[in-house]
Structures are given as structure tokens and as C-alpha cells.
Design an enzyme around this catalytic site. Structure first.
Site, PDB file in Angstrom:
ATOM      1  N   THR A  24       0.887  -1.346   0.271  1.00 11.52           N
ATOM      2  CA  THR A  24       0.079  -0.124   0.083  1.00 11.52           C
ATOM      3  C   THR A  24       0.923   1.124  -0.064  1.00 11.52           C
ATOM      4  OG1 THR A  24      -0.461  -0.048   2.430  1.00 11.52           O
ATOM      5  CG2 THR A  24      -2.234  -0.593   0.813  1.00 11.52           C
ATOM      6  N   GLY A  25       1.871   1.212   0.867  1.00  8.82           N
ATOM      7  CA  GLY A  25       3.585   2.352   0.247  1.00  8.82           C
ATOM      8  C   GLY A  25       3.619   2.768  -0.789  1.00  8.82           C
ATOM      9  N   ASP A  26       3.631   1.724  -1.272  1.00  8.91           N
ATOM     10  CA  ASP A  26       4.263   1.573  -3.007  1.00  8.91           C
ATOM     11  C   ASP A  26       3.623   2.335  -3.385  1.00  8.91           C
ATOM     12  OD1 ASP A  26       7.003   1.217  -2.105  1.00  8.91           O
ATOM     13  OD2 ASP A  26       6.296  -1.323  -2.224  1.00  8.91           O
TER      14      ASP A  26
END
Length: 125
Positions: free
Chosen positions: A42-44
Site C-alpha cells: 500500500t505504501g508503494d
């Protein structure tokens, strides 16, 4: 541009607070419900989406943040629905795998349920 993709306040475990700061004069905050599930990547995904939406809406940083969050919420919604069809015991590694290909529509045309609000400098510290 500085972006904190999540921040949790002590005693409040149901919301994430992405803080988007544009230049040194403006800060924006979004309150987004967190989900009780772990997802991989999710961060990427957030980084890539924010970069893409900033390119599309170069003159409207809050809207770019809203669209990045809306896209992620759409992907997570599709992912949660898919995980309900899996056998949790037989396929535990697949539970957090994002359904990116299946979420093409949600990525390209996100529903904006959460909105950026400007935060004064003294409020954000």
C-alpha cells in the site's frame, strides 16, 4: 512536497491521518478509516498514485491527495471483497495481496469519499 502517508493518534486506532504538505506554506490533513487487515504494497501504491495524480492536477495538490486516497480505497475494497472468497487457512499469503489489475476502474476514476482539509501550522504540531 512532504507527505506522511499515515499517522496514528494515541487512543485512536480506527483512523489514519495522512498529512500532505505542499511547499512550506500549506498543510492538508485527511481522516481516513483504517481497515482491520494487513495489505502488502500500500505504501508503494500510494507513492505511485500520488505522483501520477500530482502530474494530472499540478495546480491542485489537495485534489491529487484526495484522488490518490480514493484510488487506494477502491483497490482495498476490491481486495477485501476478494479475500472473503478465499479459504483463510489454505491460502493465508494471498489475503493481503492487492487486486491491482481488477481495480483498474477504481484507480483511473476514484470515488472521493475523503477530503483534504487545510491545517494551520500550529494545529499540525
Amino acid at each position: 512536497i512532504v507527505v506522511l502517508s499515515s499517522s496514528f493518534t494515541a487512543g485512536v486506532d480506527i483512523h489514519a491521518f495522512p498529512l500532505c504538505m505542499h511547499t512550506v506554506t500549506k498543510k492538508y490533513k485527511m481522516t481516513v478509516p483504517s481497515l482491520p487487515q494487513y495489505f502488502t504494497g500500500t505504501g508503494d501504491l500510494f507513492s505511485g498514485l500520488l505522483l501520477a495524480w500530482c502530474h494530472v492536477h499540478a495546480d491542485n495538490f489537495p485534489l491529487a491527495c484526495e484522488k490518490a486516497i480514493g484510488s487506494i480505497q477502491g483497490v482495498l475494497g476490491k481486495t477485501v471483497e476478494y479475500t472473503k472468497t478465499l479459504n483463510n487457512v489454505a491460502e493465508p499469503m494471498r489475503l493481503g495481496e492487492l487486486r491491482l489489475i481488477q481495480s483498474k476502474k477504481e484507480i483511473e476514476d476514484p470515488v472521493l469519499r475523503f477530503h483534504a482539509e487545510e491545517v494551520k501550522w500550529e494545529e499540525a504540531s
